[in-house]
Write an enzyme that holds these catalytic residues in place. Structure first.
Site, PDB file in Angstrom:
ATOM      1  N   ASP A 257       8.015  -3.049  -1.339  1.00  0.00           N
ATOM      2  CA  ASP A 257       9.031  -2.504  -0.445  1.00  0.00           C
ATOM      3  C   ASP A 257      10.352  -3.241  -0.648  1.00  0.00           C
ATOM      4  OD1 ASP A 257      10.434  -1.247   1.523  1.00  0.00           O
ATOM      5  OD2 ASP A 257       9.483  -2.311   3.184  1.00  0.00           O
TER       6      ASP A 257
ATOM      7  N   ASP B  73       2.941  -5.170   1.150  1.00  0.00           N
ATOM      8  CA  ASP B  73       3.165  -4.006   2.004  1.00  0.00           C
ATOM      9  C   ASP B  73       2.117  -2.914   1.807  1.00  0.00           C
ATOM     10  OD1 ASP B  73       4.680  -3.192   4.137  1.00  0.00           O
ATOM     11  OD2 ASP B  73       6.128  -2.073   2.948  1.00  0.00           O
TER      12      ASP B  73
ATOM     13  N   LYS C 275      -1.746   2.094   4.920  1.00  0.00           N
ATOM     14  CA  LYS C 275      -0.423   2.167   4.286  1.00  0.00           C
ATOM     15  C   LYS C 275      -0.453   1.504   2.922  1.00  0.00           C
ATOM     16  CE  LYS C 275       4.219   0.143   4.811  1.00  0.00           C
ATOM     17  NZ  LYS C 275       5.064  -0.723   5.667  1.00  0.00           N
TER      18      LYS C 275
ATOM     19  N   ASP D 129      14.327   1.449   5.234  1.00  0.00           N
ATOM     20  CA  ASP D 129      13.333   0.369   5.295  1.00  0.00           C
ATOM     21  C   ASP D 129      12.311   0.599   6.402  1.00  0.00           C
ATOM     22  OD1 ASP D 129      12.112  -1.942   4.457  1.00  0.00           O
ATOM     23  OD2 ASP D 129      13.311  -3.254   5.734  1.00  0.00           O
TER      24      ASP D 129
ATOM     25  N   ARG E  28       5.988   4.216   8.274  1.00  0.00           N
ATOM     26  CA  ARG E  28       5.611   5.207   9.289  1.00  0.00           C
ATOM     27  C   ARG E  28       5.751   6.625   8.753  1.00  0.00           C
ATOM     28  NH1 ARG E  28       9.993   2.808  13.287  1.00  0.00           N
ATOM     29  NH2 ARG E  28       9.459   1.053  11.948  1.00  0.00           N
TER      30      ARG E  28
ATOM     31  N   LYS F 194      16.458  -4.483   1.690  1.00  0.00           N
ATOM     32  CA  LYS F 194      15.859  -5.505   2.537  1.00  0.00           C
ATOM     33  C   LYS F 194      16.428  -6.873   2.150  1.00  0.00           C
ATOM     34  CE  LYS F 194      11.409  -5.113   3.246  1.00  0.00           C
ATOM     35  NZ  LYS F 194      11.236  -4.846   4.682  1.00  0.00           N
TER      36      LYS F 194
ATOM     37  N   GLU G 179       9.969   2.949   6.204  1.00  0.00           N
ATOM     38  CA  GLU G 179       9.334   3.964   5.366  1.00  0.00           C
ATOM     39  C   GLU G 179       7.839   4.093   5.587  1.00  0.00           C
ATOM     40  OE1 GLU G 179       7.651   0.595   3.732  1.00  0.00           O
ATOM     41  OE2 GLU G 179       9.724   0.869   4.373  1.00  0.00           O
TER      42      GLU G 179
END
Length: 492
Positions: free
Chosen positions: A251, A270, A246, A329, A333, A258, A331
């Site tokens: 993020d 992230d 990933k 949030d 996946r 967030k 995102e």
């Protein structure tokens, strides 16, 4: 500067320099050489310290050369726990002794790598923020058993360089390590090491139907949606081992902003999964890994913008499943689902290992010290636990479980990206539910590592780190894949 040196078993007078501390690391339950016993006898009783089951015998060879001998009073403890115990001493070394040079002596051991990890921790714990130098001017690691250490850690230089690179990527500022910069670095490596490299931008992503990856990055300008694929030995027969990471370079949470309590101030990490898999791929290639190997990195920033992905929309994935974007949030996946579906359809891997800072919930499930592992075979679980003991890293393994799978269903589409357990459950499935979302997009065997909890020093006391990236679980995974990657990827 970190130096490694082979020495005879005796007091290292030439290496224990003035204004330097000698730290002798012994092995639990093993007898020590007479000179080490003599150092213990000469230690100053009032300076002796006991931290849990580690006794530290402290003294001076002369007024300018202090030393400490570590004696373990318990055996059978996990290496990560011993690293944690000694880390409390490491943090005070520079302040207490006011020295700039550290000499670490590894006493004879049946598992020299375990003591090597304690020694490397002393260096890494002194790294300055964002890896801007080290508080130690010089660190020497002395070993009396170079052959045994070489046998246990045959790729020392490669492992160390790649693990440091993994940490550095996570610690970098996100406006510098953008999705574009990730591609530049991967392209450069591929060119220099005979790997094939492919970059997919918006037009190709749209043409191939990777709409989830496009949706997450549609509000990003500095770090837009990209998919990178690098291959090594692709012409070789047999099923490839695929690594997917990933690469969310920052993020914000998107429109579902967030909050500070969700660690937004640390969200440059992230892209930890991309950092881990990229450096595993590079280290495997450099070490002469002889099987087909594929690296897949979807990358972008989850930005706040007028064009940002909006909650409540339904997006068709590459696999054809409609996904209800219930929360922006969740995102990671999404970009991983499209990347895996596309890459597995192309390469048909024998095994896919995916790494992602996927869920903040993993910090509750596994703590800062364990890496969550989903869908690993018994064989891989055994290897992770065995090699984790060697390298001082720990894993929590979870199998497929129908309630976690069903938690991702919704009346609004085929799947929701905000999976949850039944309303009467006190605590959601978190990492496990997210892993089962990803499994819906896998057409070939998948093992998912949720590294959010272990790759960053959330607790403030993870061994071998002052601030930021920990380096976990690189060492264990490199060891496992370098020696067993081809057999793990073999068709079963």
């Amino acid at each position: 500067m970190l130096n490694r040196k082979s020495v005879a078993d005796g007091y290292p007078e030439q290496d224990h320099m003035e204004d330097g501390l000698l730290l002798v690391l012994t092995s639990p339950g093993r007898p020590v050489s007479p000179w080490i016993d003599e150092l213990k006898k000469q230690a100053i009783p009032t300076l002796q310290r006991e931290i849990h089951y580690a006794k530290l015998h402290v003294g001076f060879k002369d007024p300018r050369r202090p030393y400490a001998v570590v004696e373990w009073t318990e055996t059978g403890r996990h290496t990560l726990e011993r690293r944690w115990v000694l880390a409390q001493f490491h943090r005070s070394l520079r302040q207490q002794w006011r020295v700039k040079k550290l000499c670490l002596f590894l006493a004879a051991s049946s598992e020299p790598v375990q003591e090597l990890m304690l020694a490397e921790d002393a260096f890494l714990a002194a790294m300055q923020p964002n890896d801007q130098g080290n508080d130690w001017a010089r660190v020497d690691i002395l070993s009396t058993e170079p052959d045994q250490l070489q046998k246990s850690d045959p790729y020392t230089a490669l492992r160390w360089e790649a693990m440091q690179g993994y940490r550095h990527w996570i610690n970098e500022n996100p406006d510098e390590l953008t999705s574009i910069e990730i591609g530049n670095r991967l392209r450069k490596f591929a060119s220099e090491h005979g790997c094939e490299f492919r970059e997919m931008g918006p037009e190709e992503l749209r043409r191939e139907g990777l709409n989830l990856l496009l949706a997450v990055g549609q509000g990003a300008q500095r770090s837009p949606s990209r998919l990178y694929i690098a291959t090594h030995q692709a012409h070789k027969s047999g099923k490839p081992l695929m690594l997917i990471g990933k690469g969310i370079t920052f993020d914000t949470g998107g429109i579902n902003l967030k909050p500070f309590e969700s660690h937004v101030n640390a969200m440059k990490n992230d892209m930890g999964g991309a950092a881990l898999t990229a450096h595993l791929f590079q280290a495997l290639v450099k070490s002469g890994y002889d099987g087909p190997l594929v690296l897949v990195i979807p990358s972008c920033e989850n930005a706040i913008d007028a064009n940002a992905m909006k909650p409540g929309v339904v997006v068709k994935s590459h696999k054809g499943l409609d996904v209800f974007i219930e929360h922006t949030d969740a995102e990671g996946r999404l970009i991983l689902a499209d990347a895996m579906s596309y890459a597995q359809s192309l390469f048909k891997p024998g095994l896919t290992l995916m790494a992602a800072t996927l869920t903040t919930a993993s910090l509750r499930q596994y703590s800062n010290y364990f890496t969550g592992v989903h869908f690993a075979s018994e064989e891989l679980q055994k290897l992770l636990h065995q090699r984790g003991q060697k390298w001082g890293e720990r894993f929590s393994c979870w199998e497929e479980f129908l309630p976690f799978k069903m938690a991702n269903t919704t009346k609004a589409a085929d799947l929701t990206n905000m999976g949850r357990l039944a309303s009467h459950a006190n605590i959601g499935g978190g990492s496990s539910v997210a892993a089962h979302f990803l499994r819906e997009f896998a057409s070939h065997p998948l093992v998912h590592f949720d590294i959010f909890c272990s790759c960053w020093n959330w607790s403030g006391d993870y061994p071998g780190v002052a601030f930021g990236a920990t380096g976990a679980p690189f060492n264990t995974l490199f060891d496992v894949l370098r020696h067993h990657g081809q057999e793990l990827a073999a068709v079963r």
